[in-house]
Write a protein that holds these residues in place. Structure first.
Motif, PDB file in Angstrom:
ATOM      1  N   THR A 154      40.421   5.092  22.147  1.00  0.00           N
ATOM      2  CA  THR A 154      39.276   4.661  22.960  1.00  0.00           C
ATOM      3  C   THR A 154      38.731   5.822  23.776  1.00  0.00           C
ATOM      4  O   THR A 154      37.507   6.029  23.864  1.00  0.00           O
ATOM      5  N   LEU A 155      39.619   6.609  24.389  1.00  0.00           N
ATOM      6  CA  LEU A 155      39.173   7.785  25.155  1.00  0.00           C
ATOM      7  C   LEU A 155      38.478   8.791  24.238  1.00  0.00           C
ATOM      8  O   LEU A 155      37.469   9.393  24.615  1.00  0.00           O
ATOM      9  N   LEU A 156      39.005   8.970  23.024  1.00  0.00           N
ATOM     10  CA  LEU A 156      38.381   9.882  22.070  1.00  0.00           C
ATOM     11  C   LEU A 156      36.971   9.412  21.703  1.00  0.00           C
ATOM     12  O   LEU A 156      36.024  10.212  21.641  1.00  0.00           O
ATOM     13  N   SER A 157      36.833   8.106  21.469  1.00  0.00           N
ATOM     14  CA  SER A 157      35.529   7.556  21.106  1.00  0.00           C
ATOM     15  C   SER A 157      34.522   7.706  22.245  1.00  0.00           C
ATOM     16  O   SER A 157      33.352   8.045  22.014  1.00  0.00           O
ATOM     17  N   VAL A 158      34.967   7.485  23.479  1.00  0.00           N
ATOM     18  CA  VAL A 158      34.063   7.614  24.628  1.00  0.00           C
ATOM     19  C   VAL A 158      33.690   9.075  24.855  1.00  0.00           C
ATOM     20  O   VAL A 158      32.521   9.407  25.113  1.00  0.00           O
ATOM     21  N   PHE A 159      34.673   9.961  24.729  1.00  0.00           N
ATOM     22  CA  PHE A 159      34.415  11.384  24.981  1.00  0.00           C
ATOM     23  C   PHE A 159      33.437  11.955  23.946  1.00  0.00           C
ATOM     24  O   PHE A 159      32.527  12.720  24.288  1.00  0.00           O
ATOM     25  N   LEU A 160      33.616  11.579  22.682  1.00  0.00           N
ATOM     26  CA  LEU A 160      32.745  12.087  21.622  1.00  0.00           C
ATOM     27  C   LEU A 160      31.491  11.237  21.438  1.00  0.00           C
ATOM     28  O   LEU A 160      30.627  11.607  20.634  1.00  0.00           O
ATOM     29  N   GLN A 161      31.432  10.102  22.166  1.00  0.00           N
ATOM     30  CA  GLN A 161      30.292   9.190  22.071  1.00  0.00           C
ATOM     31  C   GLN A 161      30.026   8.794  20.614  1.00  0.00           C
ATOM     32  O   GLN A 161      28.914   8.912  20.089  1.00  0.00           O
ATOM     33  N   LEU A 162      31.062   8.329  19.966  1.00  0.00           N
ATOM     34  CA  LEU A 162      30.954   7.944  18.565  1.00  0.00           C
ATOM     35  C   LEU A 162      30.127   6.664  18.426  1.00  0.00           C
ATOM     36  O   LEU A 162      30.291   5.713  19.206  1.00  0.00           O
ATOM     37  N   PRO A 163      29.240   6.604  17.440  1.00  0.00           N
ATOM     38  CA  PRO A 163      28.389   5.414  17.244  1.00  0.00           C
ATOM     39  C   PRO A 163      29.127   4.297  16.507  1.00  0.00           C
ATOM     40  O   PRO A 163      28.887   4.041  15.315  1.00  0.00           O
ATOM     41  N   VAL A 164      30.033   3.630  17.204  1.00  0.00           N
ATOM     42  CA  VAL A 164      30.810   2.540  16.605  1.00  0.00           C
ATOM     43  C   VAL A 164      30.700   1.308  17.497  1.00  0.00           C
ATOM     44  O   VAL A 164      30.428   1.409  18.694  1.00  0.00           O
ATOM     45  N   ASP A 165      30.913   0.141  16.874  1.00  0.00           N
ATOM     46  CA  ASP A 165      30.893  -1.114  17.633  1.00  0.00           C
ATOM     47  C   ASP A 165      32.117  -1.193  18.535  1.00  0.00           C
ATOM     48  O   ASP A 165      33.236  -0.835  18.135  1.00  0.00           O
ATOM     49  N   THR A 166      31.902  -1.703  19.752  1.00  0.00           N
ATOM     50  CA  THR A 166      32.987  -1.871  20.703  1.00  0.00           C
ATOM     51  C   THR A 166      33.033  -3.319  21.170  1.00  0.00           C
ATOM     52  O   THR A 166      32.161  -4.129  20.839  1.00  0.00           O
ATOM     53  N   ILE A 167      34.050  -3.644  21.949  1.00  0.00           N
ATOM     54  CA  ILE A 167      34.141  -5.003  22.504  1.00  0.00           C
ATOM     55  C   ILE A 167      32.924  -5.301  23.368  1.00  0.00           C
ATOM     56  O   ILE A 167      32.352  -6.399  23.326  1.00  0.00           O
ATOM     57  N   GLY A 168      32.497  -4.323  24.147  1.00  0.00           N
ATOM     58  CA  GLY A 168      31.342  -4.533  25.014  1.00  0.00           C
ATOM     59  C   GLY A 168      30.055  -4.755  24.235  1.00  0.00           C
ATOM     60  O   GLY A 168      29.257  -5.627  24.578  1.00  0.00           O
ATOM     61  N   SER A 169      29.829  -3.972  23.181  1.00  0.00           N
ATOM     62  CA  SER A 169      28.594  -4.125  22.411  1.00  0.00           C
ATOM     63  C   SER A 169      28.567  -5.420  21.619  1.00  0.00           C
ATOM     64  O   SER A 169      27.494  -5.954  21.327  1.00  0.00           O
TER      65      SER A 169
END
Length: 590
Positions: free
Chosen positions: A262-277
């Protein structure tokens, strides 16, 4: 007359007391005593409390990502899984009959819950869970917990492996990052939906999911002291590294994967679906108490889902408790002293938890093998560990719920793929060649029906097929062995002489084996002389009414030729049935 009336009234009161006492003695002992394992903690001390708290914290961390993943895969919001882990886990541990069982949302329920939500809606899922909980409680109350053990292990393995395949298939959409919307519940429709949208693969989601699954597989192997991975990396040669690795090994792999990716995805701002989206914010407060809409007409439509949830919940929870008991006894030491689970009390606790959860928007709960084994290996000694696990999940939800918004759904899919792999007993497929056709038919039939058709159909057909194959097998075990002396059969007899035949019966003469007597009936009907037929029943272990009817048919055939039928060596059960049915008066018995 007054004296007669007084005596009659006295006799009536006495008869009423006898009837009441008989009712109390005959009915009440059939009900299970409600006695949770938590109330039977003998010799509990501060040291054990420390072990239970530590184990509960560990299991709570493990349960957090799994609860969200199971709920999302079931077509529900993440908070439904979280509150199921909190409320269901606490009730099952506090009121259950096992010292080690951890309750909550389970992977086995994903396919069932998803199908109910798709066909009937979330409101009807709550009603199904409530009614299934009532059935589970009644099963425990009327001491039906041991009946679950009569489900053949081949059906359980085939059913579990089939669910594991369906769980893995349900996560392909999130693993590939496909924008499908709601995927159908049945197998072929899922394949069609995935193949239609396969061109829209999100490779960032694929990378996150595969790294998660691979990391969960490597995690315990990396930190095992004798692991070749650890030796290959030469980590043990670095100063102080062994101690660091041993300390890190205590962290749950699922939580490490969830946080790091999760930290990696946030840091790199990866365009993936998340719980929030996908689901928006997760409420950080306590759930509200709401009454689900309820009507008898709705319950009639939900009969099949209710029975499926109740049966699967009973099988899953009691099998999990048995696995935990067996593992504890093999561990030795203090773990071997933990008392075995009480199945009826466990079913009553499972029922109460599932009756309570719908009022807070939860999903069905049952015992979970992975979390229960984690609880055992973490040093748990009592149900207090399970209660602590629920409180840990509650604390995280109340304090850190907003952080869950950034969790990529592909990471949760990777966790569930790993869960599905561990859920299945895949080695049993390779071992099928060592077992009978009966075992293979049940296992493979239940597996394919679970995957291709429906879980309910698989259970129904599997249990029906097991009964049919059992009857067939028991029928083949019954045999009739002729023991007529050679001199009797070889010596020529006059046309009017009586002929003596001796046979020995082996096994159980029941409705599935009565055809074995047709040969004797045919010999009696075709014999040109009267027959004196003696049946040695010393090896006849059981007799039912169909078998008794077959013997009566044989007796009539023998008597029509002027012969006699004698049974010797009768055991208590066959003799008792013959006497009660009046058959004993018709023939000679010794």
């Amino acid at each position: 007359m007054p004296l007669l009336y007084a005596q009659g009234a006295r006799l009536a009161r006495l008869a009423g007391q006898i009837s009441h006492n008989h009712f109390t003695m005959s009915v009440l002992p059939q009900l299970a005593r409600f006695r949770p394992r938590l109330f039977e903690l003998h010799g509990y001390n501060q040291a054990r409390l420390g072990q239970d708290v530590a184990a509960g914290v560990t299991v709570g961390i493990v349960a957090l990502p799994l609860a969200m993943a199971f709920a999302i895969a079931s077509g529900l919001s993440p908070q439904a899984g979280l509150w199921t882990a909190i409320i269901g886990g606490f009730v099952i541990s506090a009121l259950g009959g096992s010292s080690l069982q951890i309750g909550g949302p389970a992977g086995a329920f994903i396919v069932i819950v998803y199908g109910i939500v798709e066909r009937y809606g979330v409101a009807n899922l709550l009603i199904s869970s409530l009614c299934a909980g009532l059935l589970l409680f009644l099963m425990g109350l009327f001491k039906l917990g041991n009946l679950v053990r009569y489900v053949p292990i081949s059906i359980v393995i085939g059913f579990t492996n089939g669910i594991a395949v369906l769980v893995a298939l349900s996560q392909v959409k999130e693993l590939l990052g496909l924008q499908v919307g709601r995927v159908p519940a049945d197998f072929f429709s899922q394949l069609q939906a995935i193949s239609t949208h396969i061109t829209g693969v999100n490779w960032y989601a694929v990378a996150l999911g595969l790294v998660c699954t691979l990391g969960l597989w490597l995690w315990p192997r990396l930190f095992a002291g004798s692991s070749r991975f650890r030796r290959a990396l030469l980590l043990s040669r670095l100063p102080g590294m062994d101690r660091a690795l041993n300390s890190t090994a205590r962290l749950p792999g699922a939580m490490v994967a969830l946080v790091s990716l999760t930290l990696l995805s946030v840091f790199l701002q990866l365009p993936v679906d998340t719980i929030g989206s996908r689901f928006g914010s997760i409420p950080s407060g306590l759930p509200t108490f709401e009454l689900p809409s309820f009507s008898w007409a709705t319950v009639k439509q939900l009969l099949t889902p209710i029975l499926t949830l109740a049966l699967l919940g009973a099988i899953e929870s009691l099998l999990c408790a048995r696995v935990a008991d067996s593992a504890a006894s093999h561990m030795g030491g203090a773990a071997a002293q933990i008392p075995k689970h009480e199945p009826n009390q466990e079913l009553m606790a499972q029922g109460l938890a599932n009756m309570l959860l719908p009022f807070f928007g939860g999903m069905p709960a049952t015992g979970t093998v992975a979390r229960t084994m984690t609880n055992l290996k973490s040093g748990a000694t009592s149900p207090i560990a399970g209660m602590v696990h629920a409180l840990v999940v509650l604390a995280v939800v109340l304090l850190a719920a907003p952080l869950a918004l950034h969790v990529p759904l592909a990471v949760l899919a990777g966790i569930l793929l790993f869960v599905a792999w561990n859920m299945g007993e895949w080695r049993e497929f390779a071992r099928l060649r060592h077992f009978s056709n009966h075992y293979r038919t049940l296992l493979l039939g239940t597996f394919f029906l679970t995957v291709v058709l429906d879980i309910t159909v698989a259970l129904e057909v599997g249990l029906a097929l097991s009964c049919v194959l059992f009857v067939r097998r028991m029928g083949t075990l019954f045999r009739v062995e002729e023991t007529t002396p050679a001199c009797t059969t070889e010596t020529a007899t006059p046309p009017t002489a009586e002929r003596h035949l001796h046979f020995k019966l082996h096994g159980a003469l029941f409705f599935g084996a009565v055809g074995k007597l047709d040969g004797l009936v045919q010999r009696a009907e075709q014999s040109p002389v009267p027959l004196h037929m003696t049946l040695d029943a010393s090896q006849l272990i059981a007799l039912d009414t169909s078998g008794l009817d077959a013997l009566d048919h044989l007796l009539r055939a023998v008597c029509q030729k002027g012969g006699r039928l004698t049974l010797t060596g009768l055991a208590e059960q066959p003799r008792s049935l013959m006497v009660r049915a009046g058959f004993a008066e018709k023939l000679e018995m010794r």
